[in-house]
Motif scaffolding. Structure first.
Motif, short mmCIF file in Angstrom:
data_model
loop_
_atom_site.label_atom_id
_atom_site.label_comp_id
_atom_site.label_asym_id
_atom_site.label_seq_id
_atom_site.Cartn_x
_atom_site.Cartn_y
_atom_site.Cartn_z
N LEU A 495 36.14 43.73 45.40
CA LEU A 495 35.88 42.35 45.00
C LEU A 495 34.44 42.19 44.53
N ILE A 496 33.52 42.93 45.16
CA ILE A 496 32.11 42.87 44.76
C ILE A 496 31.90 43.61 43.45
N ASP A 497 32.50 44.80 43.34
CA ASP A 497 32.34 45.62 42.13
C ASP A 497 33.72 46.06 41.66
N PRO A 498 34.44 45.19 40.90
CA PRO A 498 35.81 45.53 40.49
C PRO A 498 35.84 46.68 39.50
N PRO A 499 36.61 47.76 39.79
CA PRO A 499 36.71 48.88 38.85
C PRO A 499 37.75 48.60 37.77
N GLU A 500 37.77 49.47 36.76
CA GLU A 500 38.80 49.39 35.73
C GLU A 500 40.13 49.87 36.31
N VAL A 501 41.18 49.11 36.03
CA VAL A 501 42.50 49.43 36.56
C VAL A 501 43.43 49.70 35.39
N SER A 602 48.83 43.24 38.23
CA SER A 602 48.98 43.95 36.96
C SER A 602 49.22 42.98 35.81
N LEU A 603 49.97 41.88 36.08
CA LEU A 603 50.16 40.86 35.04
C LEU A 603 48.86 40.14 34.71
N PHE A 604 48.09 39.79 35.74
CA PHE A 604 46.81 39.11 35.51
C PHE A 604 45.85 40.01 34.74
N ILE A 605 45.83 41.29 35.09
CA ILE A 605 44.91 42.22 34.41
C ILE A 605 45.36 42.47 32.98
N GLU A 606 46.67 42.62 32.78
CA GLU A 606 47.19 42.97 31.46
C GLU A 606 47.01 41.82 30.46
N TYR A 607 47.27 40.57 30.91
CA TYR A 607 47.28 39.45 29.97
C TYR A 607 46.02 38.58 30.04
N PHE A 608 45.30 38.60 31.15
CA PHE A 608 44.11 37.75 31.27
C PHE A 608 42.83 38.53 31.51
N GLY A 609 42.97 39.82 31.84
CA GLY A 609 41.78 40.63 32.09
C GLY A 609 41.07 40.31 33.39
N TRP A 610 41.77 39.69 34.36
CA TRP A 610 41.14 39.34 35.65
C TRP A 610 41.16 40.56 36.57
N LEU A 611 40.10 41.32 36.56
CA LEU A 611 40.04 42.53 37.37
C LEU A 611 39.97 42.21 38.86
N ARG A 612 39.41 41.04 39.21
CA ARG A 612 39.29 40.69 40.63
C ARG A 612 40.61 40.20 41.22
N SER A 613 41.63 40.04 40.39
CA SER A 613 42.92 39.63 40.94
C SER A 613 43.52 40.72 41.84
N ASP A 614 43.22 41.98 41.52
CA ASP A 614 43.74 43.09 42.34
C ASP A 614 43.18 43.05 43.76
#
Length: 756
Positions: A495-501, A602-614
């Motif tokens: 959450l502090i440093d979200p990596p690329e997923v 995965s949906l949030f990251i794929e369509y909105f780019g929200w890396l912190r959602s994971d």
């Protein structure tokens, strides 16, 4: 029975002398060298020609010398329609095997194709039988070596042409579909070639076994094999001719005449010669020896050919994918050498003759010769009876049966995920597969607990093993707490440093995992419907209580009775109280929440780019898992600490009040109630009665009161003032012991225990 004539000079039958085997070994060497060279030639021809044309031409070219040698005409005429159907089916089966062989050859090269496919059916069948039965350690290890040799080529072999795509433009539409299917799976050509050859080996083994049985009805194995090859060639020739008429220049008639037909005639000659030499060797030697020598010779020849092979053996047009002439060259690797070692050792072990262990002299025959009977040593398998017994225990209970079914589904999905992750080189799939493996371990703990709690009592474990389900629930709860803790801490860091997923294939795998877990949710939902309710009044029927007295001292141990007096039992409630199933249910629920979280993130990251959602989803899931586990963990700890069940306290205190009011009962000492298992509570107490009391009547009445309150596992002890005085009269040491009997006197007015 066998009659032995030690003076016989007859030399008919099989050859046993070592020097007389040499001519047959020499024949096998030349035949194997020829047929291996033929396999290398077919591989070179396939680089510029259609697979369907090459296989059909080779079968048709083989059929002519077979017909001239074995003349199957006499065997074909008398066949009935039913037998013709079987022969045609066998020919189609053989054609399918040859197509799969060609696909594998084109993908992995001739060396690996020979190592995987060129095994006699007796070796493969022995491998399968000894893996299942396990009644011979020597041959069972050979079977494991055989599997290890094939797996080495699949996972360890580093093929130099692994990145070369084998598909060409001159293939049939069916083959294009097959190649596209493997491309969609992301499986490299080398690995899918090994897998195709392994399937071809299994199908070929079954086909040859079926052909041997069919040969009894159709005039012999050689004649049937000739008919099978001929019909198989005709079946494949029809689509090959259609492809030749509608294809481009590479599949035209002129290209076939110049580039395919001459080499297929040569390969057909060496193939028929190899088949004939093997039949002759088997007729004079036994099958096991021929199989062993043939495969050892094959490995030696193929190693030499693979080492010396640095390009095409014949001058045919090449179509490399990268423009280099060596693009399709499959060099030897360390995995090939390791695989050869495993396969040779396995063939030696599996082809060893299992002869009779000893003979018994039974008398003399009519000619005066001694007669013996040979008794084979029968080795009884210990593995299969154990497996059958374990499966019987699993299937006898609905709880263990449900856990076992879901464990099988989970293991299958875990295996598919791991294999697919290894083949596609996906770290995410591999890590999720190991996570599923961890869940399978938790399910296995639950399954073992469900089996062990049915085990009978022993001298050491006098209460039996029914408490294992509580211990299993406690262990599963602890494991889930650990999982929740690590997920929570890892999620905070991300959450502090979200990596690329990377979301490649993540959504599909998560949906598949969710579907698997939903099956478990519905299967085990009853385990969580009532929480962790304490024990019911359902005991183990069949044992009755007993009492005895010694100098005023009465003692009763009521067995596992079964009572419906006042408090019946519910079988539905019994399942709801199983802490083992609660732990399994919570594990499945945690996986389900994890799959939902992965899908959303995965949906949030794929369509909105929200890396912190994971990490946010992971934190929520970790908290939910921890909160859902707390009740089970707390309840299991209280049971293991022998805490009085909360909803049984009123019943227990009411029973003590009723016992206190029984005639001649003065007081109650050391009353105890503790939960042994999900279905059994144990109650024990000591009653102090006056001198006029009848001990057995008091014991019977106290036991009846406890049973009416739902406590079927009881221990009632009765003491009189005379017993205490007897202890005092024996001396100071026993006087100290006598004072211990005043510890924990029950005060009925305050409904509490007081210590003096």
């Amino acid at each position: 029975m066998i009659a032995r004539n030690h003076n016989s000079q007859s030399h008919f039958g099989r050859i046993s002398g070592g020097s007389k085997i040499a001519p047959f070994l020499l024949m096998l060497v030349f035949s194997k060298l020829s047929v291996i060279c033929g396999t290398f030639i077919v591989f070179d021809v396939l680089q510029s020609s259609s697979l369907l044309q090459v296989i059909s031409t080779q079968l048709m070219c083989c059929s002519l010398p077979y017909i001239l040698l074995y003349q199957p005409k006499s065997a074909i005429r008398p066949l009935s329609k039913q037998l013709w159907v079987k022969v045609i089916f066998n020919s189609g089966w053989f054609s399918l095997v040859m197509i799969l062989w060609g696909l594998g050859l084109k993908a992995v090269g001739p060396t690996r194709t020979i190592l995987i496919f060129d095994h006699h059916e007796t070796i493969v069948l022995a491998c399968i039988s000894y893996l299942i039965a396990g009644n011979d350690k020597y041959k069972s290890r050979g079977a494991m070596l055989f599997i290890l040799g094939l797996l080495t080529l699949l996972f360890i072999d580093n093929d130099s042409a692994v990145n070369t795509h084998i598909e060409s433009e001159n293939e049939n539409i069916i083959f294009h579909i097959i190649y596209a299917f493997f491309d969609q799976l992301g499986v490299p050509d080398h690995k899918h070639g090994v897998l195709v050859l392994f399937i071809a080996l299994l199908l070929s083994t079954l086909q040859r076994s079926y052909q041997k049985k069919l040969a009894v009805e159709t005039g012999g194995d050689k004649k049937l094999h000739t008919t099978t090859v001929t019909l198989g060639g005709i079946m494949l020739s029809l689509p090959a001719i259609a492809q030749m008429m509608t294809g481009d220049s590479t599949t035209s008639f002129s290209a076939w005449v110049s580039g395919v037909l001459p080499w297929c005639i040569l390969v057909a000659i060496v193939t028929v010669a190899n088949y004939t030499v093997e039949k002759i060797a088997i007729s004079r030697l036994d099958t096991n020896r021929v199989v062993k020598y043939s495969f050892i010779i094959t490995c030696i020849v193929v190693l030499g050919m693979g080492t010396l092979w640095h390009g095409p053996l014949i001058n045919v047009p090449q179509t490399p994918s990268d423009g280099s002439g060596d693009a399709h060259h499959h060099h030897l690797s360390g995995g090939v050498f390791l695989s050869i070692a495993c396969l040779v050792l396995s063939t030696v072990r599996l082809s060893k003759q299992s002869g009779p262990s000893h003979g018994t002299f039974i008398g003399y025959g009519d000619t005066g010769l001694p007669m013996y009977t040979f008794d084979k040593k029968i080795v009884k398998s210990k593995v299969m009876p154990f497996i059958k017994s374990t499966l019987g225990q699993i299937m006898s209970s609905s709880d263990s049966r449900q856990i076992f079914y879901f464990l099988c589904i989970n293991l299958f999905f875990c295996g598919v995920e791991l294999l697919y992750g290894i083949w596609s080189n996906s770290l995410g799939l591999i890590s999720d597969g190991f996570h599923m493996l961890f869940d399978c371990a938790a399910l296995l703990v639950g399954l073992l607990a469900a089996i062990m709690q049915k085990w009978p009592k022993t001298r050491v474990y006098s209460y039996g093993f029914a408490r294992v389900d509580i211990l299993s629930g406690y262990v599963n709860a602890l494991l889930l707490c650990v999982v929740a803790f690590f997920v929570f801490t890892e999620a905070l860091e991300r959450l502090i440093d979200p990596p690329e997923v990377s979301t490649d294939r993540l959504f599909i795998v998560s949906v598949a995992g969710l579907l698997v877990n939903l099956i478990g949710i519905f299967a085990f939902s009853h385990a969580h419907s009532h929480g962790g309710a304490p024990c019911s009044s359902h005991g183990n029927p069949g044992n009755s209580g007993h009492g005895h007295t010694h100098d005023g001292h009465g003692h009763s141990h009521d067995g596992h009775g079964h009572s419906h007096d006042g408090h019946g039992h519910s079988h539905g409630e019994k399942k709801a109280q199983n802490r083992n199933l609660q732990g399994v249910f919570l594990h499945i629920m945690a996986d389900t929440l994890g799959s939902v979280g992965v899908i959303l993130s995965s949906l949030f990251i794929e369509y909105f780019g929200w890396l912190r959602s994971d990490p946010l989803c992971s934190i929520i899931i970790a908290v939910l898992i921890f909160l859902s586990v707390i009740p089970l963990l707390k309840d299991s700890i209280l049971v293991l600490l022998q805490h009085i069940p909360s909803d049984k306290q009123a019943e227990f205190y009411g029973a003590l009040d009723d016992i206190q009011s029984v005639e001649n009962v003065v007081n109650i000492y050391d009353p105890h109630l503790w939960q042994y298992s999900s279905n059994t509570c144990v109650a024990s107490l000591r009653l102090y009665v006056n001198a006029r009391a009848n001990e057995q009547a008091v014991i019977a009445r106290a036991t009846e009161i406890l049973k009416s309150r739902g406590f079927t596992e009881t221990s009632v002890q009765v003491e009189k003032e005379l017993f205490k005085k007897a202890l005092v009269s024996y001396g100071p040491s026993l006087l100290d012991k006598a004072s211990d009997y005043n510890i924990g006197i029950y005060n009925r007015t305050e409904n509490v225990f007081k210590v003096n």
